[in-house]
Every structure is written in structure tokens, then in C-alpha cells.
Write a protein that holds these residues in place. Sequence first.
Motif, PDB file in Angstrom:
ATOM      1  N   LEU A  68       0.803  -1.216   0.000  1.00  8.24           N
ATOM      2  CA  LEU A  68       0.000   0.000   0.000  1.00  8.24           C
ATOM      3  C   LEU A  68       0.842   1.275   0.000  1.00  8.24           C
ATOM      4  O   LEU A  68       0.465   2.280  -0.594  1.00  8.24           O
ATOM      5  N   ALA A  69       1.982   1.254   0.667  1.00  9.29           N
ATOM      6  CA  ALA A  69       2.830   2.447   0.742  1.00  9.29           C
ATOM      7  C   ALA A  69       3.298   2.898  -0.635  1.00  9.29           C
ATOM      8  O   ALA A  69       3.603   4.080  -0.837  1.00  9.29           O
ATOM      9  N   SER A  70       3.341   1.993  -1.595  1.00  9.10           N
ATOM     10  CA  SER A  70       3.830   2.328  -2.932  1.00  9.10           C
ATOM     11  C   SER A  70       2.940   3.317  -3.668  1.00  9.10           C
ATOM     12  O   SER A  70       3.392   3.985  -4.588  1.00  9.10           O
ATOM     13  N   VAL A  71       1.683   3.442  -3.270  1.00 10.50           N
ATOM     14  CA  VAL A  71       0.784   4.400  -3.924  1.00 10.50           C
ATOM     15  C   VAL A  71       1.322   5.822  -3.731  1.00 10.50           C
ATOM     16  O   VAL A  71       1.563   6.551  -4.698  1.00 10.50           O
ATOM     17  N   ASP A  72       1.528   6.210  -2.485  1.00  9.63           N
ATOM     18  CA  ASP A  72       2.016   7.563  -2.202  1.00  9.63           C
ATOM     19  C   ASP A  72       3.425   7.787  -2.735  1.00  9.63           C
ATOM     20  O   ASP A  72       3.750   8.873  -3.223  1.00  9.63           O
ATOM     21  N   ILE A  73       4.258   6.755  -2.661  1.00  6.37           N
ATOM     22  CA  ILE A  73       5.643   6.888  -3.128  1.00  6.37           C
ATOM     23  C   ILE A  73       5.681   7.090  -4.643  1.00  6.37           C
ATOM     24  O   ILE A  73       6.413   7.946  -5.146  1.00  6.37           O
ATOM     25  N   ALA A  74       4.887   6.331  -5.388  1.00  3.94           N
ATOM     26  CA  ALA A  74       4.866   6.462  -6.854  1.00  3.94           C
ATOM     27  C   ALA A  74       4.384   7.855  -7.259  1.00  3.94           C
ATOM     28  O   ALA A  74       4.949   8.474  -8.178  1.00  3.94           O
ATOM     29  N   ILE A  75       3.378   8.360  -6.583  1.00  5.18           N
ATOM     30  CA  ILE A  75       2.877   9.710  -6.896  1.00  5.18           C
ATOM     31  C   ILE A  75       3.957  10.741  -6.591  1.00  5.18           C
ATOM     32  O   ILE A  75       4.195  11.664  -7.375  1.00  5.18           O
ATOM     33  N   SER A  76       4.638  10.586  -5.462  1.00  4.66           N
ATOM     34  CA  SER A  76       5.706  11.514  -5.090  1.00  4.66           C
ATOM     35  C   SER A  76       6.841  11.499  -6.109  1.00  4.66           C
ATOM     36  O   SER A  76       7.382  12.551  -6.479  1.00  4.66           O
ATOM     37  N   LYS A  77       7.214  10.321  -6.579  1.00  8.94           N
ATOM     38  CA  LYS A  77       8.274  10.221  -7.588  1.00  8.94           C
ATOM     39  C   LYS A  77       7.863  10.932  -8.874  1.00  8.94           C
ATOM     40  O   LYS A  77       8.656  11.664  -9.473  1.00  8.94           O
ATOM     41  N   ALA A  78       6.614  10.734  -9.300  1.00  5.22           N
ATOM     42  CA  ALA A  78       6.142  11.376 -10.528  1.00  5.22           C
ATOM     43  C   ALA A  78       6.114  12.896 -10.366  1.00  5.22           C
ATOM     44  O   ALA A  78       6.577  13.630 -11.248  1.00  5.22           O
ATOM     45  N   ARG A  79       5.601  13.376  -9.249  1.00  6.16           N
ATOM     46  CA  ARG A  79       5.530  14.830  -9.037  1.00  6.16           C
ATOM     47  C   ARG A  79       6.923  15.449  -8.959  1.00  6.16           C
ATOM     48  O   ARG A  79       7.153  16.534  -9.491  1.00  6.16           O
ATOM     49  N   THR A  80       7.844  14.766  -8.296  1.00 10.24           N
ATOM     50  CA  THR A  80       9.207  15.282  -8.199  1.00 10.24           C
ATOM     51  C   THR A  80       9.836  15.377  -9.582  1.00 10.24           C
ATOM     52  O   THR A  80      10.423  16.405  -9.935  1.00 10.24           O
ATOM     53  N   ALA A  81       9.702  14.321 -10.385  1.00 10.72           N
ATOM     54  CA  ALA A  81      10.278  14.331 -11.741  1.00 10.72           C
ATOM     55  C   ALA A  81       9.658  15.436 -12.585  1.00 10.72           C
ATOM     56  O   ALA A  81      10.357  16.128 -13.337  1.00 10.72           O
ATOM     57  N   ASN A  82       8.362  15.633 -12.462  1.00 10.43           N
ATOM     58  CA  ASN A  82       7.679  16.684 -13.220  1.00 10.43           C
ATOM     59  C   ASN A  82       8.121  18.068 -12.756  1.00 10.43           C
ATOM     60  O   ASN A  82       8.495  18.921 -13.564  1.00 10.43           O
TER      61      ASN A  82
END
Length: 162
Positions: A78-92
Motif C-alpha cells: 500500500l505504501a507504494s501508492v504515495d511513493i509512486a505519486i511523489s516520484k512522478a511529481r518530483t520528476a515533473n
Amino acid sequence: MSVKKSILRFIAASTLLVSTGAIAQTLTYGAPISLDAAKKIAAAAAAEAKKQNLTVVISIVDSSGSLTYLEKLDGTQLASVDIAISKARTANNFKRPTKVFEDGVAGGRNALLSLPEGISLIEGGSPIVVDNKVIGAIGVSGGNSQQDGQIAEAGLASLKAK
């Protein structure tokens, strides 16, 4: 690790941050990624994750950093949901792959640790660039950081495939 190796890692990481920073400065933000394009990228990333027998979350944000598409493979933590969103936002938002930050910290650039909360310093996020414009980003979480990066890159490669 020897002092010489530590210094070389720091120089390499600093050079990478500077060079990707220069590239990021030449990029502009474009129109937001379409839902169809986001689904295509996510499908290619999911196929790569399944090929590697990994369960991951794949997130796609648009050029404003807003979530456009999220896919959570069955069995993913479940923790991967927030982490994946954070990675995408950081890259953007930084217009560069999150691997740059991971390499910077590994190379001794500890000042990166003072970045605001919510910024991901872990590989697995990459901007989606079309015609030198950032239209969004992909973030992947669930494997180790290198696996997440490979899965994200497989998703991006679907844009080039015709």
C-alpha cells in the motif's frame, strides 16, 4: 570506502546534477498529457513489471503535477501508492529523473536531504518529454529503486514506439 572513492563519487554526482540541471532549464512545460497517452505509458510499464515478476504502482501526473492515471498491480504494498505519486511529481516539478537526486545523495551531496517534505530522492520517477516540453511524469514504486527506474523507462519507451 576510501577517501579517493568518496571524492570521485561526489564529483560524479555533482556533475550529473549540474548537467541534468542545464538540460532541465532548456525544457519548458507543455500541454498536459492526455489520458490515452498516460494509459499507454502505464500499460507498457505494467508489462515490464510483470515480465520482471514485480508488483508495483505506476502513477502518471500531468504537466501541472496533478494525478492523471494510477495503476496498482494486484498484491502491491500500500505504501507504494504515495511513493509512486511523489516520484512522478518530483520528476515533473524538477524536470529531471529522480535518479539524479538519489545519485546526488549517494555521492555525498547531503544538502539534498534538506529539500521540502514530499520530494522523492529515490530512482523511479522520470519526466515525460515530447518535443522538448514536459507534459507530465511517471513514477513507479514497488521494486528496488533500480527496478522502479527500469519499469518507468519501459513506459517512456512506448512513446517512441510506433
